[in-house]
Design an enzyme around this catalytic site. Structure first.
Site, PDB file in Angstrom:
ATOM      1  N   PRO A 299     -25.999  -9.154  26.330  1.00  0.00           N
ATOM      2  CA  PRO A 299     -25.431 -10.387  25.827  1.00  0.00           C
ATOM      3  C   PRO A 299     -25.921 -10.423  24.669  1.00  0.00           C
ATOM      4  O   PRO A 299     -27.559 -10.038  24.668  1.00  0.00           O
ATOM      5  CB  PRO A 299     -26.118 -11.410  26.880  1.00  0.00           C
ATOM      6  CG  PRO A 299     -26.565 -10.550  27.537  1.00  0.00           C
ATOM      7  CD  PRO A 299     -26.835  -9.328  28.186  1.00  0.00           C
TER       8      PRO A 299
ATOM      9  N   GLU B 211     -13.646 -23.833  23.490  1.00  0.00           N
ATOM     10  CA  GLU B 211     -12.840 -22.832  23.483  1.00  0.00           C
ATOM     11  C   GLU B 211     -11.804 -23.289  23.711  1.00  0.00           C
ATOM     12  O   GLU B 211     -10.405 -22.561  23.282  1.00  0.00           O
ATOM     13  CB  GLU B 211     -13.564 -21.777  24.185  1.00  0.00           C
ATOM     14  CG  GLU B 211     -12.903 -20.394  23.800  1.00  0.00           C
ATOM     15  CD  GLU B 211     -13.572 -19.702  22.980  1.00  0.00           C
ATOM     16  OE1 GLU B 211     -12.243 -19.630  22.500  1.00  0.00           O
ATOM     17  OE2 GLU B 211     -14.142 -19.398  21.698  1.00  0.00           O
TER      18      GLU B 211
ATOM     19  N   SER C  26     -16.257 -21.855  18.549  1.00  0.00           N
ATOM     20  CA  SER C  26     -16.658 -23.359  19.458  1.00  0.00           C
ATOM     21  C   SER C  26     -17.230 -23.817  18.995  1.00  0.00           C
ATOM     22  O   SER C  26     -17.313 -25.141  19.424  1.00  0.00           O
ATOM     23  CB  SER C  26     -16.311 -22.676  21.012  1.00  0.00           C
ATOM     24  OG  SER C  26     -17.359 -22.233  21.300  1.00  0.00           O
ATOM     25  N   HIS C  27     -18.613 -23.262  18.329  1.00  0.00           N
ATOM     26  CA  HIS C  27     -19.547 -24.650  18.373  1.00  0.00           C
ATOM     27  C   HIS C  27     -20.329 -23.393  16.794  1.00  0.00           C
ATOM     28  O   HIS C  27     -21.432 -23.806  16.095  1.00  0.00           O
ATOM     29  CB  HIS C  27     -20.613 -23.655  19.409  1.00  0.00           C
ATOM     30  CG  HIS C  27     -20.671 -24.869  20.552  1.00  0.00           C
ATOM     31  ND1 HIS C  27     -19.193 -24.021  21.299  1.00  0.00           N
ATOM     32  CD2 HIS C  27     -20.973 -25.656  21.244  1.00  0.00           C
ATOM     33  CE1 HIS C  27     -19.326 -24.315  22.383  1.00  0.00           C
ATOM     34  NE2 HIS C  27     -19.771 -25.805  22.378  1.00  0.00           N
TER      35      HIS C  27
HETATM   36  P1  NDP Z   1     -19.529 -17.295  26.577  1.00  0.00           P
HETATM   37  O1  NDP Z   1     -17.693 -17.473  27.707  1.00  0.00           O
HETATM   38  O2  NDP Z   1     -18.234 -16.652  25.584  1.00  0.00           O
HETATM   39  O3  NDP Z   1     -20.608 -16.433  26.655  1.00  0.00           O
HETATM   40  C1  NDP Z   1     -21.121 -16.326  26.204  1.00  0.00           C
HETATM   41  C2  NDP Z   1     -22.579 -15.549  26.681  1.00  0.00           C
HETATM   42  O4  NDP Z   1     -22.241 -14.466  27.672  1.00  0.00           O
HETATM   43  C3  NDP Z   1     -23.143 -15.256  25.663  1.00  0.00           C
HETATM   44  O5  NDP Z   1     -24.635 -14.811  25.691  1.00  0.00           O
HETATM   45  C4  NDP Z   1     -22.541 -13.869  25.166  1.00  0.00           C
HETATM   46  O6  NDP Z   1     -23.305 -12.626  24.240  1.00  0.00           O
HETATM   47  C5  NDP Z   1     -21.854 -13.444  26.080  1.00  0.00           C
HETATM   48  N1  NDP Z   1     -21.277 -12.321  27.015  1.00  0.00           N
HETATM   49  C6  NDP Z   1     -19.592 -12.337  26.481  1.00  0.00           C
HETATM   50  N2  NDP Z   1     -19.294 -11.471  27.011  1.00  0.00           N
HETATM   51  C7  NDP Z   1     -20.018 -10.445  27.053  1.00  0.00           C
HETATM   52  C8  NDP Z   1     -20.215  -8.876  27.899  1.00  0.00           C
HETATM   53  N3  NDP Z   1     -18.626  -8.527  27.435  1.00  0.00           N
HETATM   54  N4  NDP Z   1     -20.974  -8.114  28.088  1.00  0.00           N
HETATM   55  C9  NDP Z   1     -22.477  -9.069  28.476  1.00  0.00           C
HETATM   56  N5  NDP Z   1     -22.577 -10.208  27.534  1.00  0.00           N
HETATM   57  C10 NDP Z   1     -21.963 -11.036  27.102  1.00  0.00           C
HETATM   58  O7  NDP Z   1     -19.203 -18.640  26.146  1.00  0.00           O
HETATM   59  P2  NDP Z   1     -19.229 -19.817  26.779  1.00  0.00           P
HETATM   60  O8  NDP Z   1     -17.739 -20.206  26.079  1.00  0.00           O
HETATM   61  O9  NDP Z   1     -19.810 -20.223  28.146  1.00  0.00           O
HETATM   62  O10 NDP Z   1     -20.233 -20.952  25.536  1.00  0.00           O
HETATM   63  C11 NDP Z   1     -20.165 -20.747  24.177  1.00  0.00           C
HETATM   64  C12 NDP Z   1     -20.962 -21.637  23.783  1.00  0.00           C
HETATM   65  O11 NDP Z   1     -20.603 -22.520  23.857  1.00  0.00           O
HETATM   66  C13 NDP Z   1     -22.875 -21.383  24.157  1.00  0.00           C
HETATM   67  O12 NDP Z   1     -23.484 -20.903  22.827  1.00  0.00           O
HETATM   68  C14 NDP Z   1     -23.117 -22.823  24.870  1.00  0.00           C
HETATM   69  O13 NDP Z   1     -24.066 -23.274  24.856  1.00  0.00           O
HETATM   70  C15 NDP Z   1     -22.074 -24.202  24.181  1.00  0.00           C
HETATM   71  N6  NDP Z   1     -22.353 -24.925  25.048  1.00  0.00           N
HETATM   72  C16 NDP Z   1     -22.465 -26.043  25.140  1.00  0.00           C
HETATM   73  C17 NDP Z   1     -22.023 -27.259  26.243  1.00  0.00           C
HETATM   74  C18 NDP Z   1     -22.774 -28.602  25.468  1.00  0.00           C
HETATM   75  O14 NDP Z   1     -23.062 -29.259  26.316  1.00  0.00           O
HETATM   76  N7  NDP Z   1     -23.903 -28.247  24.497  1.00  0.00           N
HETATM   77  C19 NDP Z   1     -21.350 -27.393  27.127  1.00  0.00           C
HETATM   78  C20 NDP Z   1     -20.600 -25.850  26.611  1.00  0.00           C
HETATM   79  C21 NDP Z   1     -21.257 -24.808  26.268  1.00  0.00           C
HETATM   80  P3  NDP Z   1     -22.303 -12.927  22.746  1.00  0.00           P
HETATM   81  O15 NDP Z   1     -22.700 -13.724  22.161  1.00  0.00           O
HETATM   82  O16 NDP Z   1     -23.122 -11.543  21.759  1.00  0.00           O
HETATM   83  O17 NDP Z   1     -21.091 -12.219  23.027  1.00  0.00           O
HETATM   84  O1  PYC Z   2     -17.578 -27.117  24.295  1.00  0.00           O
HETATM   85  O2  PYC Z   2     -17.931 -27.144  26.090  1.00  0.00           O
HETATM   86  C1  PYC Z   2     -18.490 -27.709  25.030  1.00  0.00           C
HETATM   87  C2  PYC Z   2     -19.037 -28.666  24.853  1.00  0.00           C
HETATM   88  C3  PYC Z   2     -19.755 -29.568  25.409  1.00  0.00           C
HETATM   89  C4  PYC Z   2     -20.417 -30.183  24.762  1.00  0.00           C
HETATM   90  C5  PYC Z   2     -20.092 -29.543  23.329  1.00  0.00           C
HETATM   91  N1  PYC Z   2     -19.947 -28.577  23.331  1.00  0.00           N
END
Ligand code: NDP
Ligand code: PYC
Length: 339
Positions: A308, A190, A49-50
């Site tokens: 994680p 995602e 997703s990123h």
């Molecule tokens: P996830 O729900 O996949 O969670 C990610 C985190 O949880 C990671 O650190 C991951 O480690 C850990 N994790 C996942 N499964 C497990 C498990 N079974 N046991 C232990 N740890 C686990 O990610 P999101 O969809 O919430 O977010 C993805 C990315 O999107 C992030 O990097 C976030 O910064 C980015 N994002 C950015 C935004 C923005 O505004 N700039 C907004 C929203 C999200 P691992 O990577 O090793 O699986």
């Molecule tokens: O995936 O939610 C998201 C997001 C917002 C800004 C960057 N990524």
């Protein structure tokens, strides 16, 4: 190498493609390098997703005119333990890189320091920034609001962003302990990937525009996403709004999406970063106390659970050895940006 499902590329080839696309769309060279580093890190670490997908998002944002292509970040020192970077309307990555040395210096001098990034456009994952701090032996925290896409627990109307929180802990003999996740059930990216692939999303990720639970990604993108963990994720999302919004004089997610006015750019606003030097509390005993965390980590992994970031470090090792495979449709869309 290509096949019908995917296109295999080395990380260098992905970086070259990113630079070529961003150059073609008029981003200034320093931003191209900072953005490319983040996007390649995302794809390398198995964060679809990123990763490379974010190039489509960046170009879309450039086309909206909501990001300043050649913004020159300005670093300031509002107080002994505070650093601020005015991103000048540019992407956050260069602003963070420009503010990092001052943040590290202040954390070492004071034991703790905070960095505010203001007036940036944010499309990225946070862990590359957390890793930049753990590499310096610092404990780190970062968060940023986004656009109001997420309903509070008990509500159905978007008020929060997907508001990621990320934390890092340096380790002497292993890669750092880092988590980095949205406070929504999942990142919006995602859900966008599910829409692109024509796949339903799991229950619990969002509701449609009438507030009804839905597994249709398009309906949820037009309705509201949900927080993770009910009221707990909801409170954390509110915390992110406050820390990286009013506390640093920047926008909330509702203000960001209002400013976007339907253009479809990435979120506009601020980011809050905290760096803590263990030596601040612990002095010469810092290394010994930091090492005690290893018993905690072993207590997790010894029972078959994983830390994680472990999946991400494994993906990193694979990608550095074998390269990455982009979905064919994504590769084709990226090539179209070069046309
Ligand atoms: P996830 O729900 O996949 O969670 C990610 C985190 O949880 C990671 O650190 C991951 O480690 C850990 N994790 C996942 N499964 C497990 C498990 N079974 N046991 C232990 N740890 C686990 O990610 P999101 O969809 O919430 O977010 C993805 C990315 O999107 C992030 O990097 C976030 O910064 C980015 N994002 C950015 C935004 C923005 O505004 N700039 C907004 C929203 C999200 P691992 O990577 O090793 O699986
Ligand atoms: O995936 O939610 C998201 C997001 C917002 C800004 C960057 N990524």
């Amino acid at each position: 190498m290509t096949d019908t499902d995917g296109v295999k590329m080395s990380l260098d080839a992905l970086a070259d493609m990113s630079r070529t696309i961003l150059t073609r769309h008029g981003l200034a060279p320093a931003h191209i390098e900072a953005v490319t580093r983040t996007i390649v890190a995302g794809e390398r670490d198995g964060c679809a997703s990123h990763g490379a997908y974010r190039l489509l998002v960046c170009i879309n944002t450039l086309k909206t005119g909501k990001v300043v292509r050649d913004a020159e970040p300005r670093v300031a020192e509002p107080a002994p333990a505070l650093a601020r970077v005015d991103a000048g309307g540019g992407f956050a990555q260069l602003a963070f890189e420009r503010g990092l040395p001052l943040l590290v210096q202040k954390a070492r001098a004071n034991g703790i320091a905070a960095l505010a990034i203001n007036h940036c456009v944010h499309f990225a994952a946070l862990w590359p920034e957390i890793e930049a701090l753990t590499e310096q032996g610092l404990v780190a925290f970062a968060c940023t609001p986004s656009h109001a896409w997420v309903a509070p627990a008990g509500g159905t109307r978007p008020i929060f962003g997907t508001n990621p929180i990320a934390f890092g802990w340096p380790r002497a003999d292993s890669p750092p302990f880092i988590f980095d996740f949205a406070t929504s059930a999942v990142a919006r990216g995602e859900i966008e990937l599910h829409r692109r692939a024509g796949k339903a999303i799991p229950e619990g990720w969002g509701v449609d525009a009438d507030g009804h639970p839905s597994t249709d990604p398009q309906a949820v993108l037009q309705g509201a996403m949900l927080t993770f963990g009910g009221h707990k994720g909801s409170a954390l999302a509110a915390m992110v709004e406050l820390l990286a919004g009013p506390l640093i004089g920047d926008l909330t997610s509702a203000e960001s999406i209002a400013l976007d006015a339907g253009a479809g750019s990435s979120p506009i606003g601020g980011e809050f970063v905290l760096a803590i030097d263990p030596a601040g509390f612990l002095g010469a005993e810092a290394a010994a106390h930091i090492a005690r965390a290893e018993a905690l980590f072993t207590g997790i992994t010894d029972q078959g659970a994983r830390l994680p970031s472990q999946r991400r470090y494994d993906a990193r090792a694979r990608s550095m050895r074998d390269g990455v495979v982009l979905p064919r449709a994504l590769y084709d869309d990226l090539q179209a940006l070069l046309a």
